[in-house]
Design a protein around this motif. Structure first.
Motif, PDB file in Angstrom:
ATOM      1  N   THR A 151      47.818  37.489  52.340  1.00  0.00           N
ATOM      2  CA  THR A 151      46.410  37.322  52.672  1.00  0.00           C
ATOM      3  C   THR A 151      45.928  38.437  53.582  1.00  0.00           C
ATOM      4  N   SER A 152      44.608  38.630  53.562  1.00  0.00           N
ATOM      5  CA  SER A 152      43.968  39.565  54.473  1.00  0.00           C
ATOM      6  C   SER A 152      43.647  38.839  55.779  1.00  0.00           C
ATOM      7  N   SER A 153      43.527  39.582  56.860  1.00  0.00           N
ATOM      8  CA  SER A 153      43.236  38.981  58.162  1.00  0.00           C
ATOM      9  C   SER A 153      41.773  39.108  58.548  1.00  0.00           C
ATOM     10  N   VAL A 154      40.937  39.656  57.656  1.00  0.00           N
ATOM     11  CA  VAL A 154      39.506  39.842  57.938  1.00  0.00           C
ATOM     12  C   VAL A 154      38.714  39.285  56.762  1.00  0.00           C
ATOM     13  N   ASN A 155      37.584  38.665  57.017  1.00  0.00           N
ATOM     14  CA  ASN A 155      36.742  38.087  55.965  1.00  0.00           C
ATOM     15  C   ASN A 155      36.290  39.161  54.989  1.00  0.00           C
ATOM     16  N   TYR A 156      36.198  38.761  53.722  1.00  0.00           N
ATOM     17  CA  TYR A 156      35.874  39.714  52.657  1.00  0.00           C
ATOM     18  C   TYR A 156      34.400  40.126  52.739  1.00  0.00           C
ATOM     19  N   ASP A 157      34.174  41.429  52.670  1.00  0.00           N
ATOM     20  CA  ASP A 157      32.821  41.972  52.729  1.00  0.00           C
ATOM     21  C   ASP A 157      32.814  43.281  51.954  1.00  0.00           C
ATOM     22  N   LEU A 158      31.999  43.347  50.899  1.00  0.00           N
ATOM     23  CA  LEU A 158      31.944  44.555  50.077  1.00  0.00           C
ATOM     24  C   LEU A 158      31.374  45.741  50.843  1.00  0.00           C
ATOM     25  N   GLU A 159      30.561  45.474  51.851  1.00  0.00           N
ATOM     26  CA  GLU A 159      29.965  46.574  52.600  1.00  0.00           C
ATOM     27  C   GLU A 159      30.939  47.176  53.607  1.00  0.00           C
ATOM     28  N   GLY A 160      31.977  46.435  53.975  1.00  0.00           N
ATOM     29  CA  GLY A 160      32.922  46.933  54.967  1.00  0.00           C
ATOM     30  C   GLY A 160      33.878  47.950  54.385  1.00  0.00           C
TER      31      GLY A 160
ATOM     32  N   LYS B 169      30.045  41.447  36.405  1.00  0.00           N
ATOM     33  CA  LYS B 169      30.024  40.989  37.789  1.00  0.00           C
ATOM     34  C   LYS B 169      30.887  41.859  38.699  1.00  0.00           C
ATOM     35  N   HIS B 170      31.891  42.547  38.147  1.00  0.00           N
ATOM     36  CA  HIS B 170      32.740  43.413  38.947  1.00  0.00           C
ATOM     37  C   HIS B 170      32.215  44.844  39.020  1.00  0.00           C
ATOM     38  N   CYS B 171      31.045  45.092  38.418  1.00  0.00           N
ATOM     39  CA  CYS B 171      30.503  46.461  38.363  1.00  0.00           C
ATOM     40  C   CYS B 171      29.171  46.594  39.074  1.00  0.00           C
ATOM     41  N   LEU B 172      28.709  45.552  39.755  1.00  0.00           N
ATOM     42  CA  LEU B 172      27.382  45.591  40.347  1.00  0.00           C
ATOM     43  C   LEU B 172      27.291  46.608  41.476  1.00  0.00           C
ATOM     44  N   LYS B 173      28.303  46.682  42.336  1.00  0.00           N
ATOM     45  CA  LYS B 173      28.316  47.655  43.433  1.00  0.00           C
ATOM     46  C   LYS B 173      28.918  48.991  43.008  1.00  0.00           C
ATOM     47  N   ASN B 174      29.600  49.011  41.883  1.00  0.00           N
ATOM     48  CA  ASN B 174      30.223  50.221  41.335  1.00  0.00           C
ATOM     49  C   ASN B 174      31.166  50.873  42.351  1.00  0.00           C
ATOM     50  N   MET B 175      32.084  50.068  42.880  1.00  0.00           N
ATOM     51  CA  MET B 175      33.068  50.563  43.848  1.00  0.00           C
ATOM     52  C   MET B 175      34.353  50.966  43.129  1.00  0.00           C
TER      53      MET B 175
ATOM     54  N   ILE C 230      43.808  37.838  41.438  1.00  0.00           N
ATOM     55  CA  ILE C 230      43.084  36.823  40.671  1.00  0.00           C
ATOM     56  C   ILE C 230      41.606  36.933  41.030  1.00  0.00           C
ATOM     57  N   ASP C 231      40.751  37.032  40.019  1.00  0.00           N
ATOM     58  CA  ASP C 231      39.324  37.104  40.309  1.00  0.00           C
ATOM     59  C   ASP C 231      38.739  35.694  40.371  1.00  0.00           C
TER      60      ASP C 231
ATOM     61  N   LYS D 244      34.688  40.971  42.602  1.00  0.00           N
ATOM     62  CA  LYS D 244      34.551  39.523  42.796  1.00  0.00           C
ATOM     63  C   LYS D 244      35.926  38.853  42.710  1.00  0.00           C
ATOM     64  N   PRO D 245      36.788  39.084  43.688  1.00  0.00           N
ATOM     65  CA  PRO D 245      38.100  38.424  43.648  1.00  0.00           C
ATOM     66  C   PRO D 245      37.988  36.974  44.103  1.00  0.00           C
ATOM     67  N   LEU D 246      38.998  36.203  43.745  1.00  0.00           N
ATOM     68  CA  LEU D 246      39.099  34.845  44.259  1.00  0.00           C
ATOM     69  C   LEU D 246      39.469  34.935  45.740  1.00  0.00           C
ATOM     70  N   LEU D 247      38.748  34.190  46.583  1.00  0.00           N
ATOM     71  CA  LEU D 247      38.952  34.267  48.027  1.00  0.00           C
ATOM     72  C   LEU D 247      39.665  33.014  48.521  1.00  0.00           C
ATOM     73  N   LEU D 248      40.453  33.190  49.549  1.00  0.00           N
ATOM     74  CA  LEU D 248      41.146  32.081  50.201  1.00  0.00           C
ATOM     75  C   LEU D 248      40.547  31.928  51.585  1.00  0.00           C
ATOM     76  N   ASN D 249      39.708  30.905  51.717  1.00  0.00           N
ATOM     77  CA  ASN D 249      38.977  30.664  52.973  1.00  0.00           C
ATOM     78  C   ASN D 249      38.157  31.891  53.385  1.00  0.00           C
ATOM     79  N   GLY D 250      37.531  32.536  52.385  1.00  0.00           N
ATOM     80  CA  GLY D 250      36.663  33.677  52.652  1.00  0.00           C
ATOM     81  C   GLY D 250      37.377  34.993  52.789  1.00  0.00           C
ATOM     82  N   ARG D 251      38.692  35.024  52.568  1.00  0.00           N
ATOM     83  CA  ARG D 251      39.463  36.252  52.721  1.00  0.00           C
ATOM     84  C   ARG D 251      40.175  36.597  51.416  1.00  0.00           C
ATOM     85  N   LYS D 252      40.393  37.907  51.211  1.00  0.00           N
ATOM     86  CA  LYS D 252      41.038  38.383  49.992  1.00  0.00           C
ATOM     87  C   LYS D 252      42.545  38.129  50.056  1.00  0.00           C
ATOM     88  N   PHE D 253      43.179  37.976  48.888  1.00  0.00           N
ATOM     89  CA  PHE D 253      44.630  37.776  48.828  1.00  0.00           C
ATOM     90  C   PHE D 253      45.154  38.331  47.510  1.00  0.00           C
ATOM     91  N   ASP D 254      46.467  38.514  47.433  1.00  0.00           N
ATOM     92  CA  ASP D 254      47.120  38.836  46.166  1.00  0.00           C
ATOM     93  C   ASP D 254      48.456  38.105  46.098  1.00  0.00           C
TER      94      ASP D 254
END
Length: 906
Positions: free
Chosen positions: A227-236, A144-150, A325-326, A194-204
């Motif tokens: 936390t990140s200040s922008v919603n998570y998007d693999l295309e961004g 699941k973490h290799c689908l986009k191969n980023m 955390i994924d 595929k990280p775990l998101l907090l209200n749609g945003r990435k965190f560590d």
């Protein structure tokens, strides 16, 4: 003498100043560069001089404390962390036994030197192309973490998210690496898609850990979520989406919109987990923190030797760990930071940081420089998770290691466990290649698994071991060849490095159950006993076997079986379990396991059983048993065995029922004989030792007396020899003195001659030099005079030449004037003569003569009267310059009859 604190960073000073003021024993807080030292500062030195001096502790009685461990870059740089973990996991016995690898802790990473296409670079390209097809036999990351191969490209030694690039294809990676300086180090790391998101945003998660110079590791129980200040998007491609560093996020437009300072506490994060994942009952402390502690301990152990290379004790390092955390709640280690960020983005951090620094000073400083004022806080939130023997922070100074076993599942919620991509590929390949009847081909499957051992984990071997044991359990219902294949597979497993698959608790219980079954074939029992005895040669496995009841099985089967081979195998197994290969040498960990097995042998009848067989005359291993009693069983062990036998006779022991009272009474009598014999042997040895000592002392005294005699004789001989030598030396000295006097005289004469010669040479050279200087001065003066004379002659020559030329020009001009005058005279005379001749002719008037051109063959009227003579009325005639007044008067008389136009003027 004041006490000074030097601490890095401008944000640390306002936090530390009140903490030190509360302690009452610090004079000043100063911030200098990126160094930290707690020092007693002499009055005659500045703080910078204190930092620069070497050996200041010895000179002024100072005990400095440093905040940086030696070689901390082994884990605080991205490339150093990968190298350290790679070396640690490949050398750790427990990690190898459980197939635990580096990329179970961190994402797949490659250390690349820019513009260098080495093996690591080629491995990266191959792995990237394999992931494009989702088929890799080495990739540990789930599919699941290799689908986009980023992938991420990170600089080796930068932090705060600086220089990180996100790449979506191999062209971007290659282009980026080629643009870097040649041979610069970069980390190319697989992106967790595929990280775990907090209200749609990435965190560590930012965690603090403290490492001291006494090899102690502390985990701080209170961290925070970034936390990140922008919603998570693999295309961004915006870094504000993928990187959560506070130093980066604070420059974003959305910073602080969702959470103040983009940070949350553990309690706020736990409330979010309770709200969003109620079905899994996820707990931060139960599911995430144990794994975080494991990874902190692993990073420390991977670089422990390098960190403590100078063996300093008053040194520590505050480390900032970043964890991701994924979406399956698996914890990934991202990086380890030195000089972690101590900014204050919100009220929670404002309360947290002073408490953390106060706890840090309590561990690192207050133990060396006790504060004058006691701390107001009684709790220290730093938890000791690792230390060695002798630590002041552990109970009774014992070693502490809170690292879980390597076979612990890395997924805290087992339902969400994901298979690595390599395992899915191998499983799929086995399903395609192997026959459908798995029971018939267990041996073949097992051999193929061993061939691909680098891509498999211990859990794979546990599964197939369970199948093999099931085949043995139903051995009376299956063909003999299936049973023989299963036993052969177990033999191969024991001889490989995956032997821990047999010693897993479930599998050990099944094996012991098979040995205890009455309907199990004797051949199967014998083979299984041989396999387990072979495995028991490893000390750690021996302890597991003793804990699982293997000793009781050996005792029972050795006394109950009618098969001599099984009995011999059981007796040999008991001997193997009781023997100590180190022969009394203490080995940390290993000696404790051997001690535990010996206690089990005593408490569960293993030693009594060996004693029983040692009394039999036809026993094959009788000599080995007796040797074991002599070397590995002490009098204390026999006395302890007597107490255990009495307890079993009274019905309180754990001996098997096959050891009846008669055997136990015989054993008691025999043990008493053994103890008595040992005591007699000990006394005999003591007496012999005393005699030997007395003989040795007597011999030593005799030797001393003989040595004294020999020494006296030698002294006497030496005195005679020295007298002779002294006389010879005196003679030689007298001769040498004479010779030296002659030599001195000769040498003085030679020196005087040399001096005179040198003086003469110097004088001659000085004369030559003076003459050369004079000649040089004369030549220089002569040249100067010659040059001056030449210049003067040249100047005079040029002057005379100019005057001559001017005179020559004047002469030439006068000659030309005379010639022109004569020429003009002759021409005028010719004209006048022609006029006279024509005037005689009466038929021609004078005006007609003047107007005729033939009358002036050579000169026109213009030439005659001047260059400006023209016929037009508007033009003027200039007066001829060559005509004098006498000539004009003369010519005017000649032209009396000629009439001119009124407009012509002279």
């Amino acid at each position: 003498m004041n006490k000074y604190l030097v601490f890095p960073g401008n944000n640390a000073k306002p936090l530390l100043k009140p903490l030190l003021d509360k302690r009452g024993n610090w004079g000043e807080v100063d911030c200098i560069e990126m160094k930290l030292q707690f020092v007693w500062k002499p009055e005659q030195l500045t703080v910078k001089e204190c930092l620069q001096l070497d050996g200041i502790g010895n000179k002024y009685g100072i005990s400095p404390i440093h905040n940086h461990l030696d070689n901390h870059k082994e884990i605080t740089t991205k490339t150093g962390l990968v190298k350290s973990l790679r070396a640690y996991y490949t050398s750790s016995e427990q990690a190898l036994l459980n197939s635990y690898q580096m990329h179970d802790s961190i994402p797949t990473s490659f250390i690349i030197a820019a513009q260098v296409e080495d093996f690591e670079y080629q491995s990266l390209l191959k792995r990237f192309h394999d992931l494009e097809n989702l088929h890799s036999n080495k990739e540990r990351t789930p599919v699941k973490h290799c689908l986009k191969n980023m992938w991420l490209i990170k600089p080796a030694a930068l932090n705060q998210g600086k220089g990180i690039e996100i790449c979506k294809n191999i062209k971007e990676i290659v282009r980026s690496l080629r643009s870097k300086p040649m041979n610069s180090q970069w980390l190319v790391q697989k992106y967790i898609e595929k990280p775990l998101l907090l209200n749609g945003r990435k965190f560590d998660i930012r965690v603090w850990a403290l490492v001291t110079g006494k090899k102690e590791v502390f985990y701080y129980n209170k961290g925070y979520i970034r936390t990140s200040s922008v919603n998570y998007d693999l295309e961004g491609k915006d870094n504000y989406i993928h990187l959560t560093n506070n130093c980066l996020q604070q420059f974003g437009d959305m910073y602080g919109v969702f959470e103040k300072g983009n940070t949350l506490s553990y309690d706020q994060f736990q409330s979010y987990l309770d709200k969003e994942f109620t079905e899994y009952k996820v707990s931060m402390q139960e599911h995430f923190v144990p794994r975080i502690k494991d990874l902190i301990i692993d990073t420390y152990l991977s670089s422990k030797k390098q960190l403590h290379k100078s063996k300093k004790t008053n040194v520590f390092e505050l480390l900032g760990y970043d964890f991701l955390i994924d979406e399956d709640f698996r914890v990934w280690l991202i990086e380890v930071n030195t000089n972690p960020y101590l900014g204050v983005p919100n009220e929670y951090i404002e309360d947290l940081l002073p408490n953390m620094l106060d706890d840090l000073l309590d561990i690192t400083v207050d133990s060396i420089y006790p504060p004058l004022i006691s701390r107001t806080r009684t709790i220290n939130d730093f938890e000791l998770i690792y230390c060695e023997n002798g630590s002041a922070f552990s109970k009774e100074g014992k070693a502490v290691n809170k690292r879980q076993n390597f076979n612990t599942n890395i997924y805290p919620i087992l339902v969400l466990s994901q298979l690595p991509l390599c395992k899915q590929c191998i499983a799929h390949r086995y399903e395609e290649d192997l026959p459908k009847s798995v029971q018939k081909d267990l041996l073949q499957l097992f051999k193929q698994m061993l061939e691909n051992d680098s891509n498999l984990e211990l859990s794979d071997y546990l599964e197939i071991t369970e199948k093999i044991l099931y085949q043995l359990i139903i051995s009376n219902q299956s063909p003999p060849e299936h049973c023989s294949n299963a036993i052969e597979a177990l033999r191969i497993l024991v001889s490989s490095n995956r032997v821990m698959a047999i010693c897993e608790s479930k599998n050990l219980k099944k094996l012991i159950g098979i040995l205890n079954q009455d309907f199990t074939y004797d051949s199967v029992k014998r083979s299984l006993l041989e396999i387990l005895i072979q495995a028991s040669k490893i000390t750690s496995i021996r302890k597991l076997l003793a804990h699982s009841g293997f000793i009781e099985v050996l005792v029972y089967n050795s006394l109950q079986t009618s098969d001599n081979n099984i009995r011999d195998a059981c007796v040999f197994g008991l001997i193997t379990l009781s023997s100590n290969p180190d022969k009394g040498i203490y080995v940390p960990g290993k000696s404790q396991d051997i001690k535990y097995v010996k206690e089990k042998m005593i408490n569960h009848g293993g030693l009594v059983c060996l004693l029983h067989f040692s009394l039999l005359s036809d026993m094959k291993f009788k000599n080995q048993i007796l040797e074991l009693f002599e070397t590995d069983v002490s009098i204390d062990d026999w006395k302890r065995l007597i107490r255990v036998i009495n307890d079993n006779i009274n019905g309180f022991g754990d001996f098997p029922f096959v050891l009846g009272e008669t055997k136990l009474n015989i054993a008691l009598a025999e043990i008493e004989n053994i103890i008595n014999n040992k005591l007699i042997d000990i006394n005999r040895k003591k007496i012999l030792q005393k005699k030997q000592k007395e003989d040795e002392t007597r011999k030593a005294i005799e030797m001393e007396e003989n040595m004294k005699k020999l020494e006296e004789e030698k002294k006497h001989k030496l005195e005679i020899y020295l007298k002779k030598k002294s006389q010879e030396l005196k003679k030689r000295k007298i001769e040498m003195i004479k010779l030296t006097k002659l030599e001195k005289d000769n040498t003085e004469k030679q020196l005087q001659e040399k001096r005179l010669a040198i003086i003469m040479k110097k004088r001659i050279e000085e004369k030559k030099n003076s003459s050369l200087r004079k000649s040089a001065i004369d030549d220089r003066d002569h040249k100067r005079l010659e040059n001056a004379r030449k210049k003067l002659n040249e100047k005079n020559r040029k002057k005379l030449l100019r005057e001559w030329l001017r005179f020559k020009c004047q002469i030439e001009k006068s000659i030309l004037r005379q010639q022109s005058k004569q020429r003009l005279k002759s021409d005028i005379n010719k004209i006048l003569s022609s006029f006279k001749e024509k005037s005689r002719d009466n038929s021609i008037s004078r005006s007609a003569i003047f107007n005729q051109e033939k009358a002036f063959p050579r000169y026109s009227s213009q030439k005659l009267l001047g260059k400006t003579f023209v016929k037009e009325p508007t033009q003027k005639i200039r007066r001829p310059s060559l005509f004098t007044s006498s000539k004009i008067n003369f010519y005017s008389k000649s032209f009396t009859e000629i009439k001119f136009n009124n407009n012509i003027h002279f």
